[in-house]
Enzyme design. Structure first.
Site, PDB file in Angstrom:
ATOM      1  N   HIS A 195      -6.030   3.080  -4.693  1.00 58.64           N
ATOM      2  CA  HIS A 195      -5.945   3.008  -3.225  1.00 58.64           C
ATOM      3  C   HIS A 195      -6.718   4.197  -2.392  1.00 58.64           C
ATOM      4  O   HIS A 195      -5.803   5.045  -1.699  1.00 58.64           O
ATOM      5  CB  HIS A 195      -4.482   2.918  -2.749  1.00 58.64           C
ATOM      6  CG  HIS A 195      -4.225   2.836  -1.397  1.00 58.64           C
ATOM      7  ND1 HIS A 195      -5.854   1.748  -0.212  1.00 58.64           N
ATOM      8  CD2 HIS A 195      -3.892   2.957  -0.242  1.00 58.64           C
ATOM      9  CE1 HIS A 195      -5.041   1.914   0.871  1.00 58.64           C
ATOM     10  NE2 HIS A 195      -3.654   2.751   1.080  1.00 58.64           N
ATOM     11  N   HIS A 214       3.773  -2.020   2.906  1.00 55.79           N
ATOM     12  CA  HIS A 214       3.577  -0.730   2.375  1.00 55.79           C
ATOM     13  C   HIS A 214       5.111  -0.751   2.040  1.00 55.79           C
ATOM     14  O   HIS A 214       6.084  -1.264   2.554  1.00 55.79           O
ATOM     15  CB  HIS A 214       3.573  -0.298   4.079  1.00 55.79           C
ATOM     16  CG  HIS A 214       1.906   0.063   4.334  1.00 55.79           C
ATOM     17  ND1 HIS A 214       1.537  -1.222   4.988  1.00 55.79           N
ATOM     18  CD2 HIS A 214       0.729   0.246   3.967  1.00 55.79           C
ATOM     19  CE1 HIS A 214       0.466  -0.678   5.259  1.00 55.79           C
ATOM     20  NE2 HIS A 214       0.091   0.382   5.065  1.00 55.79           N
ATOM     21  N   ASP A 227       0.906  -1.151   0.071  1.00 55.40           N
ATOM     22  CA  ASP A 227       0.029   0.239   0.606  1.00 55.40           C
ATOM     23  C   ASP A 227       0.862   1.564  -0.632  1.00 55.40           C
ATOM     24  O   ASP A 227       2.311   1.134   0.079  1.00 55.40           O
ATOM     25  CB  ASP A 227      -0.255  -0.759   1.510  1.00 55.40           C
ATOM     26  CG  ASP A 227      -2.355  -1.355   1.116  1.00 55.40           C
ATOM     27  OD1 ASP A 227      -1.939  -1.357  -0.136  1.00 55.40           O
ATOM     28  OD2 ASP A 227      -2.433  -0.854   1.776  1.00 55.40           O
ATOM     29  N   ASP A 228       0.449   2.712  -0.473  1.00 58.07           N
ATOM     30  CA  ASP A 228       0.977   3.910  -0.500  1.00 58.07           C
ATOM     31  C   ASP A 228       2.015   4.089  -1.915  1.00 58.07           C
ATOM     32  O   ASP A 228       1.792   5.458  -1.133  1.00 58.07           O
ATOM     33  CB  ASP A 228       1.537   3.944   1.165  1.00 58.07           C
ATOM     34  CG  ASP A 228      -0.094   3.496   2.372  1.00 58.07           C
ATOM     35  OD1 ASP A 228      -0.937   3.927   1.709  1.00 58.07           O
ATOM     36  OD2 ASP A 228       0.419   4.238   3.146  1.00 58.07           O
ATOM     37  N   HIS A 259      -5.100   9.138  -0.224  1.00 53.81           N
ATOM     38  CA  HIS A 259      -5.409   9.195   1.046  1.00 53.81           C
ATOM     39  C   HIS A 259      -6.762   9.016   1.687  1.00 53.81           C
ATOM     40  O   HIS A 259      -5.571   9.393   3.263  1.00 53.81           O
ATOM     41  CB  HIS A 259      -3.788   8.726   1.137  1.00 53.81           C
ATOM     42  CG  HIS A 259      -3.328   7.210   2.328  1.00 53.81           C
ATOM     43  ND1 HIS A 259      -3.708   7.358   3.501  1.00 53.81           N
ATOM     44  CD2 HIS A 259      -3.021   5.807   1.972  1.00 53.81           C
ATOM     45  CE1 HIS A 259      -3.238   6.483   4.437  1.00 53.81           C
ATOM     46  NE2 HIS A 259      -3.104   5.742   3.100  1.00 53.81           N
TER      47      HIS A 259
END
Length: 251
Positions: A107, A204, A56-57, A111
């Site tokens: 995603h 991540h 993620d991210d 955020h």
């Protein structure tokens, strides 16, 4: 009397928060409800030794290329849940992810945590802007959406569904908490100690201390391979499930 009133007020507020879903981990009956409708995926239980690593991210200019190199070394594929505004900064890394057979999934663009106060319009905008960025950079589309922090409710699911997405979270026993920088061994142990067929692992590639995640992968990848696991994308995991279901129906 004053103390009693304060206690009643606190209890009322807590009850309201629970009823409105102000939590990133829903009540157990919610999971069963959404799983039965196929609207949220946590994991894909199966007999075959397949696991999906998800990151993620990102993208991150330092750690994402290192992760891609490690995945290539162990013939592993993964799903990257990317942030739209970071894709705009590092499009070449996203192109590399797609070119090397990994999955680029949604995603959100900024955020945003989708707590109950967030409007449907904001949720829609976050999904669509990120979707457009993915398609523009990779010339591909992906049908998986992960809300930041795992915050989901009926609004989020409806918004995702309206744009052709299924919400994908992660196996609850495979939340590595790598964003807390718990240490390389702690991250690796969490994955390896709990590895099960059909797991979706949460990692991540862009958080403080992402170097710990990179180092942990140097332990995770060879060990899972030694155990006979094949590391696949979420799509491959889901396709295997559909293929097996179709085979079972024919039999």
């Amino acid at each position: 009397m004053f103390l009693h009133s304060r206690v009643v007020l606190v209890i009322s507020v807590v009850a309201l928060l629970l009823l409105t879903g102000f939590t990133n981990q829903q009540r157990p009956n919610d999971r069963s409800y959404y799983e039965s409708r196929g609207e949220v995926v946590w994991e894909v239980p199966m007999n075959e030794k397949l696991i999906a690593l998800t990151f993620d991210d990102g993208p991150d200019p330092k750690t994402t290329p290192q992760i891609l190199e490690l995945l290539s070394q162990y013939d592993a594929h993964a799903t990257f849940f990317v942030i739209g505004n970071r894709m705009a900064k590092y499009p070449d890394i996203v192109k590399q992810e797609a070119f090397e057979g990994h999955e680029v999934a949604n995603h959100t663009y900024n955020h945003v945590y989708f707590t109950p106060r967030v409007t449907m319009a904001t949720i829609q905008e976050e999904i669509v802007k990120s979707q457009q960025q993915i398609e523009q950079i990779t010339n591909q589309s992906c049908h998986w959406f992960r809300p930041p922090g795992g915050y989901y409710n009926e609004k989020v699911i409806q918004a995702a569904r309206s744009h052709g997405y299924t919400v994908v979270l992660w196996s609850w026993h495979q939340d590595t908490n790598d964003w807390r920088t718990p240490g390389v061994k702690a991250i690796a142990d969490k994955v390896l100690r709990n590895a099960r067929n059909g797991d979706i692992v949460l990692l991540h590639d862009h958080v403080k201390g992402s170097n710990q995640t990179v180092e942990a992968l140097k332990l995770i990848l060879p060990e899972l391979k030694n155990r006979g696991y094949r590391l696949v994308t979420v799509t491959e995991l889901m396709e295997h499930k559909r293929s097996k279901a179709s085979k079972d129906v024919k039999e």
